[in-house]
Write a protein that holds these residues in place. Structure first.
Motif, mmCIF file in Angstrom:
data_model
loop_
_atom_site.group_PDB
_atom_site.id
_atom_site.type_symbol
_atom_site.label_atom_id
_atom_site.label_comp_id
_atom_site.label_asym_id
_atom_site.label_seq_id
_atom_site.Cartn_x
_atom_site.Cartn_y
_atom_site.Cartn_z
ATOM 1 N N LYS A 113 0.835 -1.204 0.000
ATOM 2 C CA LYS A 113 0.000 0.000 0.000
ATOM 3 C C LYS A 113 0.864 1.246 0.000
ATOM 4 O O LYS A 113 2.066 1.192 0.267
ATOM 5 N N GLY A 114 0.260 2.366 -0.310
ATOM 6 C CA GLY A 114 0.984 3.621 -0.364
ATOM 7 C C GLY A 114 1.467 4.062 1.002
ATOM 8 O O GLY A 114 0.866 3.747 2.019
ATOM 9 N N CYS A 115 2.591 4.790 1.003
ATOM 10 C CA CYS A 115 3.087 5.335 2.258
ATOM 11 C C CYS A 115 3.745 6.672 1.992
ATOM 12 O O CYS A 115 3.968 7.065 0.851
ATOM 13 N N HIS A 116 4.094 7.372 3.052
ATOM 14 C CA HIS A 116 4.650 8.705 2.914
ATOM 15 C C HIS A 116 5.423 9.065 4.173
ATOM 16 O O HIS A 116 4.992 8.753 5.276
ATOM 17 N N GLY A 117 6.574 9.688 3.985
ATOM 18 C CA GLY A 117 7.294 10.243 5.129
ATOM 19 C C GLY A 117 8.057 9.227 5.946
ATOM 20 O O GLY A 117 8.507 9.542 7.049
ATOM 21 N N LEU A 154 -8.556 -4.299 -1.684
ATOM 22 C CA LEU A 154 -9.292 -3.036 -1.794
ATOM 23 C C LEU A 154 -8.766 -2.234 -2.973
ATOM 24 O O LEU A 154 -7.559 -2.030 -3.108
ATOM 25 N N GLN A 155 -9.672 -1.801 -3.824
ATOM 26 C CA GLN A 155 -9.243 -1.000 -4.972
ATOM 27 C C GLN A 155 -8.864 0.409 -4.536
ATOM 28 O O GLN A 155 -7.822 0.935 -4.873
ATOM 29 N N HIS A 156 -9.730 1.022 -3.771
ATOM 30 C CA HIS A 156 -9.496 2.410 -3.360
ATOM 31 C C HIS A 156 -10.046 2.568 -1.951
ATOM 32 O O HIS A 156 -11.237 2.369 -1.719
ATOM 33 N N ILE A 157 -9.157 2.931 -1.057
ATOM 34 C CA ILE A 157 -9.544 2.940 0.353
ATOM 35 C C ILE A 157 -10.653 3.948 0.638
ATOM 36 O O ILE A 157 -11.435 3.783 1.567
ATOM 37 N N VAL A 176 -14.469 2.197 -0.408
ATOM 38 C CA VAL A 176 -14.833 0.829 -0.014
ATOM 39 C C VAL A 176 -16.337 0.684 0.111
ATOM 40 O O VAL A 176 -16.923 -0.328 -0.288
ATOM 41 N N GLN A 177 -16.971 1.709 0.655
ATOM 42 C CA GLN A 177 -18.413 1.611 0.889
ATOM 43 C C GLN A 177 -19.190 1.453 -0.415
ATOM 44 O O GLN A 177 -20.124 0.654 -0.501
ATOM 45 N N GLU A 178 -18.793 2.231 -1.403
ATOM 46 C CA GLU A 178 -19.490 2.134 -2.694
ATOM 47 C C GLU A 178 -19.198 0.801 -3.372
ATOM 48 O O GLU A 178 -20.088 0.123 -3.868
ATOM 49 N N ASN A 179 -17.923 0.434 -3.365
ATOM 50 C CA ASN A 179 -17.526 -0.767 -4.103
ATOM 51 C C ASN A 179 -17.948 -2.066 -3.429
ATOM 52 O O ASN A 179 -18.135 -3.082 -4.080
ATOM 53 N N GLN A 180 -18.048 -2.031 -2.098
ATOM 54 C CA GLN A 180 -18.263 -3.288 -1.374
ATOM 55 C C GLN A 180 -19.479 -3.240 -0.467
ATOM 56 O O GLN A 180 -19.616 -4.072 0.438
ATOM 57 N N GLY A 181 -20.341 -2.261 -0.693
ATOM 58 C CA GLY A 181 -21.477 -2.064 0.214
ATOM 59 C C GLY A 181 -22.343 -3.295 0.389
ATOM 60 O O GLY A 181 -22.664 -3.697 1.520
ATOM 61 N N ASP A 182 -22.723 -3.924 -0.706
ATOM 62 C CA ASP A 182 -23.608 -5.084 -0.589
ATOM 63 C C ASP A 182 -22.924 -6.237 0.139
ATOM 64 O O ASP A 182 -23.547 -6.950 0.929
ATOM 65 N N ARG A 183 -21.660 -6.398 -0.152
ATOM 66 C CA ARG A 183 -20.920 -7.474 0.514
ATOM 67 C C ARG A 183 -20.824 -7.231 2.024
ATOM 68 O O ARG A 183 -20.932 -8.165 2.815
ATOM 69 N N GLY A 224 -13.413 0.426 11.200
ATOM 70 C CA GLY A 224 -12.438 1.027 10.310
ATOM 71 C C GLY A 224 -12.949 2.350 9.786
ATOM 72 O O GLY A 224 -14.103 2.478 9.342
ATOM 73 N N ALA A 225 -12.087 3.347 9.820
ATOM 74 C CA ALA A 225 -12.464 4.678 9.369
ATOM 75 C C ALA A 225 -12.971 4.687 7.923
ATOM 76 O O ALA A 225 -13.871 5.473 7.601
ATOM 77 N N PRO A 226 -12.463 3.819 7.031
ATOM 78 C CA PRO A 226 -13.006 3.839 5.665
ATOM 79 C C PRO A 226 -14.493 3.508 5.594
ATOM 80 O O PRO A 226 -15.118 3.750 4.571
ATOM 81 N N LEU A 227 -15.051 2.968 6.658
ATOM 82 C CA LEU A 227 -16.481 2.671 6.662
ATOM 83 C C LEU A 227 -17.291 3.756 7.370
ATOM 84 O O LEU A 227 -18.501 3.603 7.570
#
Lengths: 250, 250, 250, 250, 250, 250
Positions: free
Chosen positions: B231-235, C146-149, C152-159, C180-183
């Motif tokens: 995954k991406g990182c920085h710093g 995960l494609q894009h952190i 996640v909600q849009e891409n994996q909502g149903d799952r 998780g904050a992405p949710l």
């Protein structure tokens, strides 16, 4: 350094398996003495058999400990371990405890791969007694009667690998312990086919026994592992009587 | 065998103590590299300081692990231990975990002798996280401000022995752990004055590190100690970015 | 009331998700400041990444705490939580702890729905450290990369809803924690489609942070959360040095 | 927001103490309704008295819940808490649970200061049921018969502070919980004389009740906190029959 | 010996089932008195119903205990058990506790077979409160609405045996507990069709009640099961007031 | 009903004490057979001695079980209990387990009064293995060498009462267990001088053994207490070989 490795079972075949793997696991300069229980059963998978094996191991240890720097109890489940440790002035290490602490030092949780369905309950209880139930991902076990205890690896090798894979994929194992002296040496052979570290109980036990000798902790004269208080005894072998009784009763 | 021993604190004095005891504890043929945290505090006794020390240790490890066979995290409390273990392909051993499992293999319960009142809470939490709260007889600690972290043993030696004796007599300790890198070497000096085995965290850690290398468990490609997903990182430092990120974000 | 919400990851997208849900969860009169970790990884799913994120969070907190009444650590797993709490004179709340205690107050057992297979081990350990392993019905997690952190909600909502339903029907969950904050914000959107209460970590954290400010507990001057003893330090940001060291070493 | 605060004891004096502290703890816009158990004992300090108080609380709650947004069970030990939570569609919060989770969010371990020797066993059991025995530093309690349950604070204030100090100094408490409704308000008065945060059960309960309403979790239709299955009942108050029975048996 | 067996539910049908099995389980010379809760629900499967049943049981016990040597609380989950035990000078035994300890004395782990899905959560909590979660192999339960609580055995007998077999084969049960008073007597009928010991809660409870009377332990005058301290009460039945209050408040 | 009571120690004096108390504790119609270990030590206070006593007990049981309905292992710590239970088709009860479950049915927490300092560690471990560490208030023990194991009660009676009182007053014991066969009968003599119920291990064991026979649970043919799988054995007594081996190896 001289290690006494005691097989708590009566199977010479298993003693040979233990000896082979132990020989490959020790450091240069370490000498091995192998002993087989003078009485007992072919292999231990119940609490009753563990009691018998534990007593046989205690007798062997009492007889031979003076010539050694440490003792390895070479059956999973560690029959008699606490008893030996309590009365002997040298380190005593068991296959289960050594494998569990080594697995802990790999991080995460471990699964135990076992040779029979029946043996699982006893293993689970051993792990819980060490306070490590929370680290146990699963126990998975062969489910067919064993044809020959000295040839489990050959006869059931693929099935053992399959069980190991299931433990990683379905149970979340971070480390695998191939449990039981009849599997001694298998980890070395199949480790490359599995995706997490695979621990061999015999390897762990002789390695930890060497480590304990390296640390050379003193023999306690206080606490619950100091030599037991003197008291009368009867019907024990002379060597054992000297250790636990000191005043044989006529 | 090459061991990298990292002091998560910035105190060169303590690194020297660690180095001296580690040198006395290793086997012939084992080479030591000592490293001191490039940033942090004089000695760690709180959770905040452990976080700082853990991050510093991770940076040092990322930089230097390629030249070594195993890493020792040389502060009690094991700052950063799980993190290092997760990203490095070599064994990583901490003083606390190594001392706890070694104490367990002595049998019974252990007491921890600590260098300050404040440090006790953090130690208690560490022990509980290992599932070993049931094996802890007590923690006893010095109760005066430390004058010089590199001279605790000289300044407080008698008091540390007194605390140790109380742990055996009043708390039921079967083993003593002299905890904290500033006490490195003390067990060797005072062990004969105490009635139960006395363990030195540095000795336990380098001994267990050697044992882990002896066992040469494979680096996992599955489970929660496999290399982290990309995954991406920085710093991050380049070495750390390579370990945990792999795709530095511009 | 001024809350500082720190995203321990470097993803601005996730900070935005956090900010949106936090804005919807606060009471009138509460002001939010959002901060993103100045270094680290895109999202935390391992113990190593949590260490990095925890240190970054500590730096941010040291810099900015004076202007706030409480701090929220906005990543599940609560990186750095105990460290911040130990050195700061204001309440510090983490998403995990806040969600767990809020779930407990719903009664019964909870399941955690997570964004990746890898993240589960770390979550399980966090829950166990809080003493709440007995309240955990299950952890269920997405099993695709995960494609894009930030999506996640849009891409994996149903799952995610499917996993949630399985937790209720098969695992006996009385409450669900979307972890998780992405949710952040998802619970608000999908709660009506599920048959048990669904908790959002961000909502729980800002709500509990407000509650802690309401209670206005005093800053301790004793115990293990009092300001750490003064000691030398080196290489820390000035703000952090002031908090943990007080006597920067030249 | 409308909170129903139920005193599970029959003491109007204690209801007044609860009301006074609750009034000082709520946010603007929150309205309080106070209720006193219609039957029971003067104050609860045993398991038997908790059963009586719990049933009385359930009756009051069944009667009055429709006009409120959340309910507070205002006796330490939380008599009836799980029962109310199971049958009511609104959040229900207890003094003990609220105080324990709030103490956990202060970090470290807590001590409980109690009004009688007898009450300690019940408190210990409550804390253990929450899985938080590992966070309990100690319980310390008054050891004289209580003259007047509504005047414990005046009569025993200095002794309570003394017990609190002992908990910090000798037991390692990081937070203090002044337990029991008869102590409502005391933390506010004496907090400045103690060196760690002091929590008031009433304050914690009303604050957490407000927090639960803020989160507005849905009423479950599945799991073990969904409305109970329909079944016959007899001899219950009409309001209670409607909640738990639905089909009163003739 | 005179045993008072109290059904905490209002179902006379279930009281008859209990009575029939109790009659077959007692020793010659033991006399049974059966009592049915004067108020409550048809059968208890939730925490709320257990609270109601517990209070009803306490009232019955207060009224009738003087004519008996021991009391049996005859609903699984033991509603009111600790309360009765605390205030009565004779032994009080519950079906759950008696079955759990009896199962423990068979060795190994037990499974509980239950009459409804909903009831499982409450059972799990009861078992955990006894410290025996580690001995629980599984709970398996009927998953259809019960047509008639007094005829569960006839209507669901085959399904109960099927669940029992699954517990042995898949969950590792060493002993089975057929839980809930509506199953009273079933173990006696179907035990021969199952491969591990099958325990009946009513049988266990009356047997353990007789055992407790045989031991004739003294009524405590100290500790947390001594008679409660005297205090005012209101609205209790005279018999209950005499037990818990002693000084009824006008 | 015929009970075989086995003293795992070689002391005939202690067998007599056990026999006297057992005779007073059994019901009319129960017949006692007393057996003394044919080999071993004077009294068991260590793990090593328990292993020896356990093996001796297993031999005695194998020889004599056919003529009995249940077996009592009459040493505190229950040497060999699980082993006997696993291989015998009749109930087997141990003094410790019987005393612990009987104490639990008194409610609250228990203290154990023991005959020597050394014995405490082993007792503590036994209690923890039963999952009942949370119910243990304390262990208190005599601290002088025992002059004569058969006369501990006479020589140390007052001191044992003093220890008992301390357990109630200082440790919060709700029940006392006078532990160890050498104290058999003491509870009956001194119970009236103590303020909480006092349990005698022998009384508990014979009473629970009778209760287990009353319940007449079936001998398992599945699970981990079914007869062990058939396997070769060597060097066992014929009776034991028949039980655990079935196919003696030449």
């Amino acid at each position: 350094m001289k290690l006494l490795v005691i097989n708590p079972n009566i199977s010479q075949d298993v003693t040979r398996l233990i000896g082979t793997e132990a020989s490959r696991s020790i450091r240069p300069g370490t000498e091995l003495t192998l002993a087989t229980a003078p009485f007992g059963v072919a292999y231990i998978e119940t609490r009753a058999e563990a009691l018998i094996g534990g007593y046989a191991t205690l007798q062997v240890a009492a007889e031979q400990y003076r010539q050694h720097d440490a003792i390895v109890v070479a059956a999973f489940g560690d029959p008699g371990l606490a008893a030996l440790r309590e009365v002997l002035p040298i380190p005593v290490v068991g296959m289960t405890e050594a494998a569990l602490v080594s697995a802990c030092m790999q991080g995460g949780r471990f699964s135990v791969i076992a040779i029979s369905q029946r043996i699982q309950a006893w293993y689970r209880e051993c792990i819980a007694e060490h306070g490590l139930a929370g680290r146990l991902a699963s126990i998975r076990a062969l489910d067919e009667p064993l044809q020959h205890i000295g040839r489990v690896q050959e006869n059931q090798g693929d099935r053992l690998i399959e069980l190991s894979r299931q433990a990683v994929e379905h149970d979340g194992a971070d480390t695998l312990i191939l449990a039981g002296a009849p599997l001694a040496g298998l980890a070395r052979d199949v480790g490359h086919r599995l995706s997490v570290p695979v621990l061999d109980g015999v390897t762990c036990a002789v390695t930890q026994a060497q480590a304990m000798v390296d640390m050379s902790p003193a023999t306690p004269s206080a606490g619950s592992y100091a030599p037991p208080p003197t008291k009368g005894c009867h019907g024990l072998t002379p060597a054992l009587a000297e250790l636990v009784g000191r005043q044989p009763v006529a």
